[in-house]
Scaffold this motif. Structure first.
Motif, PDB file in Angstrom:
ATOM      1  N   TYR A 191       0.825  -1.211   0.000  1.00 46.66           N
ATOM      2  CA  TYR A 191       0.000   0.000   0.000  1.00 46.66           C
ATOM      3  C   TYR A 191       0.860   1.263   0.000  1.00 46.66           C
ATOM      4  N   SER A 192       1.989   1.222   0.699  1.00 45.34           N
ATOM      5  CA  SER A 192       2.868   2.393   0.769  1.00 45.34           C
ATOM      6  C   SER A 192       3.539   2.679  -0.574  1.00 45.34           C
ATOM      7  N   LYS A 193       3.483   1.721  -1.491  1.00 48.80           N
ATOM      8  CA  LYS A 193       4.120   1.917  -2.797  1.00 48.80           C
ATOM      9  C   LYS A 193       3.095   2.005  -3.925  1.00 48.80           C
ATOM     10  N   ARG A 194       1.850   2.255  -3.572  1.00 44.16           N
ATOM     11  CA  ARG A 194       0.792   2.240  -4.579  1.00 44.16           C
ATOM     12  C   ARG A 194       0.989   3.305  -5.653  1.00 44.16           C
ATOM     13  N   PHE A 195       1.552   4.466  -5.269  1.00 40.68           N
ATOM     14  CA  PHE A 195       1.770   5.524  -6.254  1.00 40.68           C
ATOM     15  C   PHE A 195       2.892   5.147  -7.214  1.00 40.68           C
ATOM     16  N   ASN A 196       3.913   4.444  -6.710  1.00 44.76           N
ATOM     17  CA  ASN A 196       4.981   3.965  -7.602  1.00 44.76           C
ATOM     18  C   ASN A 196       4.434   2.964  -8.612  1.00 44.76           C
ATOM     19  N   ILE A 197       3.524   2.102  -8.134  1.00 39.52           N
ATOM     20  CA  ILE A 197       2.906   1.116  -9.020  1.00 39.52           C
ATOM     21  C   ILE A 197       2.128   1.805 -10.134  1.00 39.52           C
ATOM     22  N   LYS A 198       1.353   2.784  -9.763  1.00 34.92           N
ATOM     23  CA  LYS A 198       0.528   3.483 -10.752  1.00 34.92           C
ATOM     24  C   LYS A 198       1.401   4.292 -11.709  1.00 34.92           C
ATOM     25  N   THR A 199       2.487   4.891 -11.212  1.00 35.25           N
ATOM     26  CA  THR A 199       3.387   5.661 -12.077  1.00 35.25           C
ATOM     27  C   THR A 199       4.020   4.763 -13.128  1.00 35.25           C
ATOM     28  N   MET A 200       4.483   3.579 -12.705  1.00 29.75           N
ATOM     29  CA  MET A 200       5.082   2.630 -13.645  1.00 29.75           C
ATOM     30  C   MET A 200       4.064   2.187 -14.688  1.00 29.75           C
ATOM     31  N   GLN A 201       2.812   2.022 -14.237  1.00 29.68           N
ATOM     32  CA  GLN A 201       1.767   1.601 -15.159  1.00 29.68           C
ATOM     33  C   GLN A 201       1.459   2.697 -16.181  1.00 29.68           C
ATOM     34  N   MET A 202       1.512   3.931 -15.738  1.00 31.39           N
ATOM     35  CA  MET A 202       1.193   5.063 -16.625  1.00 31.39           C
ATOM     36  C   MET A 202       2.265   5.281 -17.693  1.00 31.39           C
ATOM     37  N   VAL A 203       3.502   4.895 -17.411  1.00 33.03           N
ATOM     38  CA  VAL A 203       4.560   5.084 -18.413  1.00 33.03           C
ATOM     39  C   VAL A 203       4.690   3.863 -19.335  1.00 33.03           C
ATOM     40  N   GLY A 204       3.768   2.911 -19.207  1.00 30.83           N
ATOM     41  CA  GLY A 204       3.706   1.820 -20.171  1.00 30.83           C
ATOM     42  C   GLY A 204       4.190   0.467 -19.699  1.00 30.83           C
ATOM     43  N   ALA A 205       4.574   0.332 -18.430  1.00 31.27           N
ATOM     44  CA  ALA A 205       5.034  -0.970 -17.923  1.00 31.27           C
ATOM     45  C   ALA A 205       3.867  -1.948 -17.846  1.00 31.27           C
TER      46      ALA A 205
END
Length: 292
Positions: A191-205
């Protein structure tokens, strides 16, 4: 300022990892204790069963050769754990000692018979199988009578089934609790890394690419927690073996192997499944939903 923030984030991440490892270790330790009790309860039950014997009273006209042949054939049977032959003379001495007087002086002859106690393997100590053995022995030309404690066998079988059932229920309950607690710890960590997950997803990962490092990290933490739990279990096993050597814990390599394998496999499966679904949840959320 940036270095201070990075240092703070690193400490926070280490604290999160530490709490996950300790949670996994404590839960797996308790599950390991229950697993040990469950595994050894079967051994204890089998040892109790193998103290049960069927006594075969031989006919008086049975020759020594026939008696020895019967003993040899019984020893080879699949149901036999061990046999003990008691002559009528020895039986008379034992009985006289129990009652405190020599009953032969009053009777003038020995009414007892030569007997063979057949101690059975645990799998054959059930009311049904012992009944089958009794019927089989009664057809033997050398055997006058067959005796065993039927009420004891019925009570023993009933109690062992009852205890085994409740041990399974308790183990299943604590296993479920273990999964929930470990799952909660991992979800909080991710949960503490949810924004990192979403950022990676937004750049195409891809989802698999994002999920992979989280799964491996959780498996590493789970393995570390399992090793700590096994260390605690090793201490418990050592002291139990020291004060209850009859259980032979340190010599029972099969049980210890099941215990170690069960703890490691449980750690792997629970952390892998929990991390997979936790990351999947945040991957499926919209950006504005991450704040809730």
């Amino acid at each position: 300022m940036s270095s201070k923030f990075d240092s703070y984030q690193k400490r926070r991440l280490q604290s999160s990892y530490f709490s996950v490892v300790i949670s996994i270790a404590l839960v797996l330790f308790m599950v390991g204790i229950l697993g040990l009790v469950l595994l050894k309860s079967t051994l204890v039950a089998n040892r109790v069963k193998e103290k049960v014997a069927i006594t075969l009273f031989l006919k008086d006209d049975v020759s020594s050769k026939n008696r020895n042949d019967l003993k040899a054939s019984l020893q080879k049977e699949a149901f036999t754990k061990r046999i003990i032959y008691t002559s009528k003379e020895k039986a008379a001495k034992i009985y006289s000692k129990e009652i405190g007087e020599d009953f032969l002086m009053f009777l003038g002859k020995n009414p007892l018979k030569n007997g063979i106690d057949v101690y059975l393997k645990a799998d054959f100590v059930t009311p049904e199988k012992m009944q089958e053995l009794e019927e089989r022995f009664q057809k033997n030309a050398f055997i006058a009578d067959v005796s065993y404690d039927k009420p004891l066998i019925n009570l023993l079988t009933k109690n062992i089934k009852r205890i085994s059932f409740w041990l399974l229920v308790v183990s299943a309950f604590f296993g479920l609790v273990a999964m929930i607690l470990i799952n909660s710890s991992i979800r909080l960590s991710i949960y503490s890394k949810r924004f990192n997950i979403k950022t990676m997803q937004m750049v195409g990962a891809t989802k698999g690419f994002i999920r992979r490092p989280f799964i491996w990290q959780s498996i590493k933490l789970g393995t570390l927690g399992a090793l700590i739990a096994l260390l605690g279990l090793a201490v418990i096993v050592y002291y139990v073996d020291k004060y209850a050597p009859s259980l032979e814990l340190l010599k029972d390599y099969i049980t210890l192997g099941y215990l170690v394998g069960g703890v490691l496999i449980s750690a792997f499966l629970i952390t892998w499944i929990s991390t997979y679904f936790a990351t999947q949840r945040f991957l499926n959320l919209q950006t504005d939903e991450l704040y809730y």
